[in-house]
Write a protein that holds these residues in place. Structure first.
Motif, PDB file in Angstrom:
ATOM      1  N   ASP A  47       0.858  -1.188   0.000  1.00 57.14           N
ATOM      2  CA  ASP A  47       0.000   0.000   0.000  1.00 57.14           C
ATOM      3  C   ASP A  47       0.894   1.237   0.000  1.00 57.14           C
ATOM      4  O   ASP A  47       1.847   1.303   0.779  1.00 57.14           O
ATOM      5  CB  ASP A  47      -0.878   0.043   1.253  1.00 57.14           C
ATOM      6  CG  ASP A  47      -1.783  -1.177   1.417  1.00 57.14           C
ATOM      7  OD1 ASP A  47      -1.890  -1.975   0.475  1.00 57.14           O
ATOM      8  OD2 ASP A  47      -2.373  -1.314   2.506  1.00 57.14           O
ATOM      9  N   VAL A  48       0.581   2.226  -0.865  1.00 54.64           N
ATOM     10  CA  VAL A  48       1.382   3.451  -0.889  1.00 54.64           C
ATOM     11  C   VAL A  48       0.552   4.715  -0.647  1.00 54.64           C
ATOM     12  O   VAL A  48       1.111   5.769  -0.396  1.00 54.64           O
ATOM     13  CB  VAL A  48       2.204   3.586  -2.197  1.00 54.64           C
ATOM     14  CG1 VAL A  48       3.285   2.518  -2.259  1.00 54.64           C
ATOM     15  CG2 VAL A  48       1.328   3.535  -3.432  1.00 54.64           C
ATOM     16  N   SER A  49      -0.774   4.619  -0.718  1.00 52.80           N
ATOM     17  CA  SER A  49      -1.620   5.756  -0.351  1.00 52.80           C
ATOM     18  C   SER A  49      -3.065   5.294  -0.220  1.00 52.80           C
ATOM     19  O   SER A  49      -3.441   4.248  -0.735  1.00 52.80           O
ATOM     20  CB  SER A  49      -1.515   6.896  -1.368  1.00 52.80           C
ATOM     21  OG  SER A  49      -2.105   6.539  -2.589  1.00 52.80           O
ATOM     22  N   TRP A  50      -3.851   6.107   0.484  1.00 54.52           N
ATOM     23  CA  TRP A  50      -5.263   5.831   0.714  1.00 54.52           C
ATOM     24  C   TRP A  50      -6.093   7.031   0.284  1.00 54.52           C
ATOM     25  O   TRP A  50      -5.652   8.177   0.393  1.00 54.52           O
ATOM     26  CB  TRP A  50      -5.496   5.553   2.199  1.00 54.52           C
ATOM     27  CG  TRP A  50      -5.058   4.189   2.599  1.00 54.52           C
ATOM     28  CD1 TRP A  50      -3.788   3.777   2.876  1.00 54.52           C
ATOM     29  CD2 TRP A  50      -5.879   3.040   2.736  1.00 54.52           C
ATOM     30  NE1 TRP A  50      -3.774   2.445   3.187  1.00 54.52           N
ATOM     31  CE2 TRP A  50      -5.055   1.965   3.107  1.00 54.52           C
ATOM     32  CE3 TRP A  50      -7.246   2.809   2.580  1.00 54.52           C
ATOM     33  CZ2 TRP A  50      -5.534   0.687   3.330  1.00 54.52           C
ATOM     34  CZ3 TRP A  50      -7.723   1.528   2.814  1.00 54.52           C
ATOM     35  CH2 TRP A  50      -6.870   0.483   3.186  1.00 54.52           C
ATOM     36  N   SER A  51      -7.310   6.766  -0.203  1.00 60.56           N
ATOM     37  CA  SER A  51      -8.226   7.827  -0.617  1.00 60.56           C
ATOM     38  C   SER A  51      -9.659   7.327  -0.454  1.00 60.56           C
ATOM     39  O   SER A  51      -9.879   6.240   0.066  1.00 60.56           O
ATOM     40  CB  SER A  51      -7.957   8.217  -2.076  1.00 60.56           C
ATOM     41  OG  SER A  51      -8.158   7.106  -2.931  1.00 60.56           O
ATOM     42  N   SER A  52     -10.602   8.108  -0.912  1.00 55.49           N
ATOM     43  CA  SER A  52     -12.014   7.733  -0.833  1.00 55.49           C
ATOM     44  C   SER A  52     -12.604   7.647  -2.224  1.00 55.49           C
ATOM     45  O   SER A  52     -12.250   8.419  -3.113  1.00 55.49           O
ATOM     46  CB  SER A  52     -12.786   8.757  -0.008  1.00 55.49           C
ATOM     47  OG  SER A  52     -12.289   8.772   1.306  1.00 55.49           O
TER      48      SER A  52
END
Length: 120
Positions: A47-52
């Motif tokens: 995982d390198v980033s999270w968003s919606s």
């Protein structure tokens, strides 16, 4: 009749589980993909980033960008989120907070990201 239907439903669920954990095909080192939070990060990816995203439903953030780490040369350093396991052959060399790695709807300033280095 119910037994046959139950068997078909069980097979369909097993097939869906395999699909969710299968690694994306033909990925080169550094390639990225976006997947919903409910999907497991495949082996060799991080995982390198999270968003919606409205497509993923549920709590937010609910979508993660993953990066292919297999194939990088020894000595490569990559920033990843702590929401995934450290990949085999990589060691953690730094831990820190990153806004893009916030994978919980509960705000926190705790360390949630790592810099990892390929060692084997």
């Amino acid at each position: 009749m119910h037994t046959a239907r139950n068997v078909l439903m069980a097979l369909a669920a097993a097939g869906a589980a395999v699909t969710l954990t299968a690694a994306p095909a033909s990925a080169a080192p550094g390639d990225t993909r976006s997947i919903c939070h409910s999907q497991l990060t495949p082996s060799g990816w991080a995982d390198v980033s999270w968003s919606s995203s409205s497509q993923c439903g549920g709590f937010e953030p609910n979508r993660k960008q993953i990066k292919q780490l297999d194939g990088y040369p020894i000595g490569t350093e990559v920033a990843i989120c702590a929401s995934t396991l450290q990949p085999a052959g990589w060691i953690q060399i730094r831990e820190y907070y990153s806004q893009s790695c916030r994978y919980s709807s509960v705000p926190s300033l705790n360390n949630n990201a790592w810099t990892v280095r390929r060692v084997s």
